[in-house]
Write a protein that holds these residues in place. Structure first.
Motif, PDB file in Angstrom:
ATOM      1  N   ASN A 163      -6.329  -6.169   1.411  1.00  0.00           N
ATOM      2  CA  ASN A 163      -6.505  -4.798   0.925  1.00  0.00           C
ATOM      3  C   ASN A 163      -7.235  -4.751  -0.411  1.00  0.00           C
ATOM      4  OD1 ASN A 163      -5.020  -3.076   2.951  1.00  0.00           O
ATOM      5  ND2 ASN A 163      -3.454  -4.577   2.459  1.00  0.00           N
ATOM      6  N   GLY A 164      -7.365  -5.899  -1.063  1.00  0.00           N
ATOM      7  CA  GLY A 164      -8.058  -5.942  -2.349  1.00  0.00           C
ATOM      8  C   GLY A 164      -7.331  -5.212  -3.451  1.00  0.00           C
ATOM      9  N   SER A 165      -6.028  -5.037  -3.276  1.00  0.00           N
ATOM     10  CA  SER A 165      -5.242  -4.318  -4.274  1.00  0.00           C
ATOM     11  C   SER A 165      -3.882  -4.989  -4.435  1.00  0.00           C
ATOM     12  CB  SER A 165      -5.055  -2.856  -3.860  1.00  0.00           C
ATOM     13  OG  SER A 165      -4.267  -2.773  -2.696  1.00  0.00           O
ATOM     14  N   PRO A 166      -3.248  -4.785  -5.587  1.00  0.00           N
ATOM     15  CA  PRO A 166      -1.926  -5.376  -5.795  1.00  0.00           C
ATOM     16  C   PRO A 166      -0.909  -4.845  -4.772  1.00  0.00           C
ATOM     17  CG  PRO A 166      -2.837  -4.582  -7.876  1.00  0.00           C
ATOM     18  CD  PRO A 166      -3.725  -4.064  -6.773  1.00  0.00           C
ATOM     19  N   SER A 167       0.011  -5.702  -4.391  1.00  0.00           N
ATOM     20  CA  SER A 167       1.041  -5.260  -3.453  1.00  0.00           C
ATOM     21  C   SER A 167       1.934  -4.189  -4.077  1.00  0.00           C
ATOM     22  CB  SER A 167       1.868  -6.451  -2.948  1.00  0.00           C
ATOM     23  OG  SER A 167       2.464  -7.155  -4.019  1.00  0.00           O
ATOM     24  N   LYS A 168       1.956  -4.099  -5.398  1.00  0.00           N
ATOM     25  CA  LYS A 168       2.710  -3.025  -6.058  1.00  0.00           C
ATOM     26  C   LYS A 168       2.146  -1.661  -5.671  1.00  0.00           C
ATOM     27  CE  LYS A 168       4.308  -1.277 -10.539  1.00  0.00           C
ATOM     28  NZ  LYS A 168       4.199   0.111 -10.147  1.00  0.00           N
ATOM     29  N   ASP A 228       4.306   1.529  -4.498  1.00  0.00           N
ATOM     30  CA  ASP A 228       4.180   2.860  -5.097  1.00  0.00           C
ATOM     31  C   ASP A 228       3.846   3.920  -4.048  1.00  0.00           C
ATOM     32  OD1 ASP A 228       4.743   1.708  -7.557  1.00  0.00           O
ATOM     33  OD2 ASP A 228       2.634   1.683  -8.215  1.00  0.00           O
ATOM     34  N   THR A 229       3.030   3.547  -3.063  1.00  0.00           N
ATOM     35  CA  THR A 229       2.672   4.472  -1.986  1.00  0.00           C
ATOM     36  C   THR A 229       3.913   4.894  -1.199  1.00  0.00           C
ATOM     37  OG1 THR A 229       0.448   3.553  -1.787  1.00  0.00           O
ATOM     38  CG2 THR A 229       1.314   4.705   0.149  1.00  0.00           C
ATOM     39  N   VAL A 230       4.753   3.919  -0.871  1.00  0.00           N
ATOM     40  CA  VAL A 230       5.979   4.219  -0.122  1.00  0.00           C
ATOM     41  C   VAL A 230       6.948   5.033  -0.978  1.00  0.00           C
ATOM     42  CG1 VAL A 230       7.990   3.202   1.014  1.00  0.00           C
ATOM     43  CG2 VAL A 230       5.725   2.244   1.410  1.00  0.00           C
ATOM     44  N   LYS A 231       7.085   4.664  -2.254  1.00  0.00           N
ATOM     45  CA  LYS A 231       7.973   5.413  -3.155  1.00  0.00           C
ATOM     46  C   LYS A 231       7.529   6.856  -3.306  1.00  0.00           C
ATOM     47  CE  LYS A 231       9.479   1.488  -5.892  1.00  0.00           C
ATOM     48  NZ  LYS A 231       9.325   0.759  -7.167  1.00  0.00           N
ATOM     49  N   ALA A 232       6.227   7.098  -3.158  1.00  0.00           N
ATOM     50  CA  ALA A 232       5.696   8.461  -3.247  1.00  0.00           C
ATOM     51  C   ALA A 232       5.924   9.247  -1.961  1.00  0.00           C
ATOM     52  CB  ALA A 232       4.213   8.431  -3.588  1.00  0.00           C
ATOM     53  N   ALA A 269       2.206   4.820   5.763  1.00  0.00           N
ATOM     54  CA  ALA A 269       1.414   3.658   5.342  1.00  0.00           C
ATOM     55  C   ALA A 269       2.042   2.347   5.832  1.00  0.00           C
ATOM     56  CB  ALA A 269       1.271   3.634   3.825  1.00  0.00           C
ATOM     57  N   LEU A 270       3.329   2.372   6.142  1.00  0.00           N
ATOM     58  CA  LEU A 270       3.991   1.167   6.654  1.00  0.00           C
ATOM     59  C   LEU A 270       3.412   0.715   7.987  1.00  0.00           C
ATOM     60  CD1 LEU A 270       7.668   2.027   5.696  1.00  0.00           C
ATOM     61  CD2 LEU A 270       6.216   0.268   4.662  1.00  0.00           C
ATOM     62  N   ALA A 271       2.702   1.601   8.662  1.00  0.00           N
ATOM     63  CA  ALA A 271       2.070   1.258   9.941  1.00  0.00           C
ATOM     64  C   ALA A 271       0.744   0.527   9.751  1.00  0.00           C
ATOM     65  CB  ALA A 271       1.843   2.514  10.779  1.00  0.00           C
ATOM     66  N   PHE A 272       0.214   0.497   8.520  1.00  0.00           N
ATOM     67  CA  PHE A 272      -1.057  -0.176   8.269  1.00  0.00           C
ATOM     68  C   PHE A 272      -0.896  -1.682   8.471  1.00  0.00           C
ATOM     69  CE2 PHE A 272      -2.228   3.194   4.824  1.00  0.00           C
ATOM     70  CZ  PHE A 272      -2.367   4.159   5.811  1.00  0.00           C
ATOM     71  N   PRO A 307       4.845  -3.506   0.978  1.00  0.00           N
ATOM     72  CA  PRO A 307       5.228  -2.770  -0.224  1.00  0.00           C
ATOM     73  C   PRO A 307       6.246  -3.506  -1.105  1.00  0.00           C
ATOM     74  CG  PRO A 307       6.414  -1.898   1.644  1.00  0.00           C
ATOM     75  CD  PRO A 307       5.504  -2.978   2.164  1.00  0.00           C
ATOM     76  N   ASN A 308       5.787  -4.550  -1.789  1.00  0.00           N
ATOM     77  CA  ASN A 308       6.667  -5.268  -2.701  1.00  0.00           C
ATOM     78  C   ASN A 308       5.810  -5.888  -3.796  1.00  0.00           C
ATOM     79  OD1 ASN A 308       8.279  -7.904  -3.513  1.00  0.00           O
ATOM     80  ND2 ASN A 308       9.741  -6.420  -2.696  1.00  0.00           N
ATOM     81  N   GLN A 309       6.159  -5.645  -5.032  1.00  0.00           N
ATOM     82  CA  GLN A 309       5.367  -6.109  -6.178  1.00  0.00           C
ATOM     83  C   GLN A 309       5.359  -7.632  -6.267  1.00  0.00           C
ATOM     84  OE1 GLN A 309       6.828  -4.436  -9.817  1.00  0.00           O
ATOM     85  NE2 GLN A 309       5.091  -5.143 -11.022  1.00  0.00           N
ATOM     86  N   GLY A 310       4.212  -8.178  -6.673  1.00  0.00           N
ATOM     87  CA  GLY A 310       4.112  -9.619  -6.887  1.00  0.00           C
ATOM     88  C   GLY A 310       2.874 -10.262  -6.303  1.00  0.00           C
TER      89      GLY A 310
END
Length: 142
Positions: free
Chosen positions: A76-81, A85-89, A94-97, A102-105
């Motif tokens: 995805n070229g982006s941090p897992s955080k 944040d997407t799920v928390k919002a 997005a979980l189907a992607f 969705p876990n920071q690190g």
């Protein structure tokens, strides 16, 4: 159109063995400073595992978590955080992607704006995991 020389081919930066060793050495040192036992996973830009190591006291589940974080960052070229944040919002769709985790690190590694791979740390608190990975990237790119 045919190419007349290799000079016309694009060049691409990648994580070579020396770069992987540097990332690992810094991540191990940072984990020790933070007093956490972690799993370290480094992937190339296509999410192929270049390095995977579980710390002696890290939970066995961190092997899977680190891989998922690194895969998210690489593909995805982006941090897992960002995924967390997407799920928390409230955007649970997005979980189907594919390869969304969705876990920071997990962090992408970019050079001159070009994604060359990812690093993920798992085993400490999420913010500590990410800080360890960021320190490794910073040391590599300085």
């Amino acid at each position: 159109m045919s190419l007349t020389s290799g000079a016309e081919l694009p060049s691409k930066k990648y994580l070579n063995l020396a770069a992987v060793k540097k990332l690992v050495a810094v991540a191990e040192a940072e984990a020790e400073k933070a007093n956490v036992s972690v799993t370290i996973c480094i992937m190339d830009d296509s999410a192929n595992i270049l390095f995977l190591q579980k710390g002696d006291k890290a939970s066995i589940s961190t092997l899977e978590w680190a891989q998922r974080k690194a895969r998210h960052a690489a593909l995805n070229g982006s941090p897992s955080k960002n995924a967390a944040d997407t799920v928390k919002a409230g955007h649970v769709e997005a979980l189907a992607f594919p390869f969304f985790f969705p876990n920071q690190g997990g962090l992408p590694i970019k050079v001159d704006g070009q994604l060359i791979g990812s690093i993920a740390i798992s085993g400490g608190p999420s913010a500590v995991d990410e800080a360890i990975g960021q320190a490794a990237i910073d040391a590599l790119l300085k």
